[in-house]
Design an enzyme around this catalytic site. Structure first.
Site, PDB file in Angstrom:
ATOM      1  N   GLY A 153       0.831  -1.212   0.000  1.00 51.31           N
ATOM      2  CA  GLY A 153       0.000   0.000   0.000  1.00 51.31           C
ATOM      3  C   GLY A 153       0.854   1.245   0.000  1.00 51.31           C
ATOM      4  O   GLY A 153       2.066   1.185  -0.230  1.00 51.31           O
ATOM      5  N   ASN A 154       0.235   2.376   0.238  1.00 50.45           N
ATOM      6  CA  ASN A 154       0.987   3.622   0.338  1.00 50.45           C
ATOM      7  C   ASN A 154       0.350   4.511   1.391  1.00 50.45           C
ATOM      8  O   ASN A 154      -0.661   4.159   1.980  1.00 50.45           O
ATOM      9  CB  ASN A 154       1.071   4.309  -1.031  1.00 50.45           C
ATOM     10  CG  ASN A 154      -0.296   4.659  -1.582  1.00 50.45           C
ATOM     11  OD1 ASN A 154      -1.000   5.470  -1.004  1.00 50.45           O
ATOM     12  ND2 ASN A 154      -0.678   4.012  -2.677  1.00 50.45           N
ATOM     13  N   ARG A 155       0.945   5.664   1.619  1.00 50.64           N
ATOM     14  CA  ARG A 155       0.542   6.470   2.781  1.00 50.64           C
ATOM     15  C   ARG A 155      -0.507   7.535   2.474  1.00 50.64           C
ATOM     16  O   ARG A 155      -0.757   8.410   3.288  1.00 50.64           O
ATOM     17  CB  ARG A 155       1.799   7.122   3.375  1.00 50.64           C
ATOM     18  CG  ARG A 155       2.736   6.072   3.924  1.00 50.64           C
ATOM     19  CD  ARG A 155       4.057   6.650   4.294  1.00 50.64           C
ATOM     20  NE  ARG A 155       3.940   7.682   5.301  1.00 50.64           N
ATOM     21  CZ  ARG A 155       4.958   8.369   5.786  1.00 50.64           C
ATOM     22  NH1 ARG A 155       6.177   8.131   5.326  1.00 50.64           N
ATOM     23  NH2 ARG A 155       4.770   9.285   6.691  1.00 50.64           N
TER      24      ARG A 155
END
Ligand code: CTP
Length: 415
Positions: free
Chosen positions: A206-208
């Site tokens: 995922g990412n932030r």
């Protein structure tokens, strides 16, 4: 400011309680005049409690105060919401059967109608003529929003959101005459949040991205009168009311949703953080750590570039009716490195992706992700001067949406 808030007899009357709160919280003195039919949806007690003032629609209450003359005379602003087909007709033909219609005839200040009704009623020649008559006399009549209506039908006819009516009312009072909302009648698709690429049933890459910027854009577009479709990848904030939400998880799902939504969108804003790569294989079962085999190696494959594909399809005229005038907006999150600074990378990305506007964020470990403030530069493919915007994500979104409104009003096709 003294405001008369006339409430028509439609189901959307319940939303007007929030509009009343916005007016009173901004310090205005509000007299609510609900029609007889409106009180069948929301009772007089609600309007009295929220406004702090007595409520009536009879010319025979408090006759000594001559309310049917005084209220209209004293009002700095009259807002009618929901303006039903019936109320628009009564106002257009100058009827005076109750306190609200008397007040409209006596109003000296600006008058704003926020219509809500079923699509056929809104599009009926009789209603169109009434709206034209009222506009011709200088009243402001908002375009209703599009979307789900009370029954199973949908289309233009929803009451604009309370925030949007509030903004329009304030604009009107400040003398803005061409105050039609900048994105009225437009459909805007916005992707938000971060995609998640599954590795196995419990893990993902995922990412932030928090989704805050995308949600703020959805609010700003909605308040500018647009019909908004939010393609929501993983977000840490809830989607706002009054927008259609399509939930997605992976980049491939987002691609499918974006291409479908683009078919009837005037604007597509790709603010989602899309994973450039996904695991080549997704395990059906949880990947276990074992002592008898080597540690797993994750092979990644490239995800399609959705933004670039949207632009290519638009340029080929393949996206649908809005193809020749569709505006596509990309986002770039850049850190800069020893090969180039943020701006140089952003300019190159704008050329590579071919979108009309590119909103550039300078990101770092302490910047942008999950934060409530932001600072961006908006680059245009047309080559016009870069525009800076900073402040809360709501401020930045308002600047981006206003720029989009400006670009849409430049008539030349972009393909
Ligand atoms: N984007 C997209 N599809 C992808 C990756 C990104 O549509 N597979 C969109 C994003 O939503 C954003 C824009 O492209 O609007 C820029 O994304 P970014 O990740 O900054 O660019 P990249 O193409 O990944 O370039 P780089 O590797 O230089 O960061």
């Amino acid at each position: 400011m003294r405001i008369v808030l006339g409430v028509g007899g439609g189901i959307a009357a319940y939303k007007v309680a929030s509009l009343l709160r916005l007016f009173t919280e901004a310090g205005h003195h509000v007299t609510v005049i609900p029609t007889e039919a409106a009180t069948r949806f929301v009772g007089t007690a609600t309007w009295e409690a929220l406004s702090g003032n007595p409520v009536s629609n009879s010319v025979f209450d408090d006759v000594h105060q001559v309310n049917h003359v005084r209220l209209g005379h004293e009002a700095d602003l009259v807002v009618i919401a929901p303006a039903t087909a019936d109320l628009l007709a009564k106002a257009a033909t100058g009827q005076a059967g109750d306190l609200l219609t008397n007040t409209l005839l006596m109003a000296h200040g600006p008058v704003l109608f926020a219509p809500a009704m079923h699509t056929e009623m809104w599009q009926h020649p009789a209603t169109r003529a009434n709206v034209e008559t009222l506009r011709g006399r200088g009243a402001a009549v908002l375009e209703p929003a599009s979307g789900r209506l009370t029954g199973s039908d949908s289309g233009p006819g929803r009451l604009p959101e309370p925030d949007a009516i509030f903004d329009a009312a304030m604009a009107l009072v400040h003398g803005q005459t061409d105050f039609q909302l900048p994105l009225a009648g437009k459909t805007v698709t916005i992707s938000a949040g971060g995609t998640r690429e599954p590795l196995d049933p419990v893990r993902f890459l995922g990412n932030r991205s928090s989704g805050k910027q995308g949600v703020a854009l959805a609010v700003a577009a909605r308040n500018a009168g647009a019909t908004v479709r939010l393609l929501a990848a993983h977000m840490e904030v809830p989607p706002p009311p009054g927008v259609e939400v399509v939930n997605v998880e992976t980049a491939l799902q987002l691609r499918e949703a974006a291409l479908a939504a683009a078919a009837d969108s005037d604007v597509v804003i790709m603010s989602a953080a899309v994973a450039d790569f996904r695991p080549a294989e997704i395990s059906d079962t949880k990947i276990k750590k074992r002592d008898d085999t080597a540690d797993p190696v994750i092979t990644l494959v490239r995800n399609p570039d959705i933004l670039q594909e949207l632009v290519e399809r638009r340029n080929q005229g393949a996206t649908g009716p809005a193809a020749d005038s569709q505006l596509i907006v990309g986002f770039a999150a850049e850190t800069g490195d020893k090969h180039g600074d943020v701006r140089a990378y952003a300019e190159a990305k704008l050329q590579r992706k071919g979108c009309d506007l590119l909103v550039v964020n300078h990101v770092g470990s302490d910047k942008v992700f999950g934060k409530d403030t932001n600072s961006v530069v908006i680059l245009a493919r047309s080559g016009s001067e870069p525009q800076e915007a900073s402040g809360t994500k709501a401020d930045v979104s308002a600047a981006i949406i206003s720029r989009i409104g400006f670009e849409l009003n430049q008539v030349s096709p972009r393909a």
